[in-house]
Design a protein around this motif. Structure first.
Motif, PDB file in Angstrom:
ATOM      1  N   LYS A  73      14.619  20.468 -18.088  1.00  0.00           N
ATOM      2  CA  LYS A  73      13.368  20.077 -18.753  1.00  0.00           C
ATOM      3  C   LYS A  73      12.594  19.089 -17.887  1.00  0.00           C
ATOM      4  N   ARG A  76      11.087  21.041 -15.130  1.00  0.00           N
ATOM      5  CA  ARG A  76       9.959  21.819 -15.651  1.00  0.00           C
ATOM      6  C   ARG A  76       8.735  20.942 -15.810  1.00  0.00           C
ATOM      7  N   ASP A  77       8.934  19.752 -16.371  1.00  0.00           N
ATOM      8  CA  ASP A  77       7.808  18.840 -16.563  1.00  0.00           C
ATOM      9  C   ASP A  77       7.211  18.414 -15.222  1.00  0.00           C
ATOM     10  N   ARG A  80       5.222  21.332 -13.931  1.00  0.00           N
ATOM     11  CA  ARG A  80       3.948  21.431 -14.651  1.00  0.00           C
ATOM     12  C   ARG A  80       2.960  20.372 -14.163  1.00  0.00           C
ATOM     13  N   LEU A  83       1.727  21.435 -10.822  1.00  0.00           N
ATOM     14  CA  LEU A  83       0.799  22.549 -10.987  1.00  0.00           C
ATOM     15  C   LEU A  83      -0.558  22.060 -11.481  1.00  0.00           C
ATOM     16  N   ALA A  84      -0.530  21.120 -12.428  1.00  0.00           N
ATOM     17  CA  ALA A  84      -1.789  20.564 -12.929  1.00  0.00           C
ATOM     18  C   ALA A  84      -2.537  19.842 -11.800  1.00  0.00           C
ATOM     19  N   GLU A  87      -3.995  22.470  -9.564  1.00  0.00           N
ATOM     20  CA  GLU A  87      -5.161  23.114 -10.177  1.00  0.00           C
ATOM     21  C   GLU A  87      -6.391  22.210 -10.099  1.00  0.00           C
TER      22      GLU A  87
END
Length: 163
Positions: A73, A76-77, A80, A83-84, A87
């Motif tokens: 987890k 994963r965080d 993320r 990825l943010a 982006e």
């Protein structure tokens, strides 16, 4: 009162076994009963020991699974979050380099408002640098997970040998 019936009982007393007729016979019966009780107690203690070992192993596996889930987890965080960030950086860097056309990952040039075969607007794809970075990160994390899993299996087998 009319519904009440008298209870008829036999006054016959069951005879005692031959062993119960003497003190040595009684002692023998008590010894046999004691032996049976101790055998039963020993079997119960063995079952308890086995159940405790199984419970200990199951709790260890549960704890290890919880730690793995927590680590996954966290990863994963982090992914993320990265990825943010990526982006947020892509549109700003793409706006500087783009004129009126964008390059899709297959190398074709497309207009900003051009739509793909699925009806969705085509945007610029993930660059090869990002793909390389993700592949390296994946390889590194997979290696770490394999090492940790191997270590956990060794610890579990050592723990079972000790118990």
């Amino acid at each position: 009162m009319e519904d009440i019936l008298p209870v008829k009982t036999n006054k016959i007393v069951k005879p005692r076994p031959l062993q119960a007729a003497s003190i040595p016979g009684l002692l023998g019966m008590f010894q046999n009963e004691w032996d049976a009780l101790m055998l039963s107690n020993f079997a119960l203690e063995q079952q308890l020991h086995t159940a405790r070992q199984e419970l200990s192993h199951a709790l260890y596996q549960h704890d290890a699974a919880c730690r793995v889930i927590a680590r996954l987890k966290k990863e994963r965080d982090e992914a993320r979050m990265l990825l943010a960030q990526a982006e947020r950086q892509i549109p700003s860097s793409a706006a500087v380099t783009m004129n009126d056309n964008a390059v899709v990952s297959n190398g074709k040039r497309v207009a900003k408002d051009e739509f793909g075969p699925d009806g969705k607007r085509i945007r610029s794809g993930i660059t090869s640098a990002i793909i390389t970075e993700l592949t390296e990160c994946n390889a590194m994390l997979s290696g770490q997970r394999k090492k940790l899993l191997f270590q956990m299996q060794e610890l579990a087998s050592n723990l079972l040998e000790i118990v």
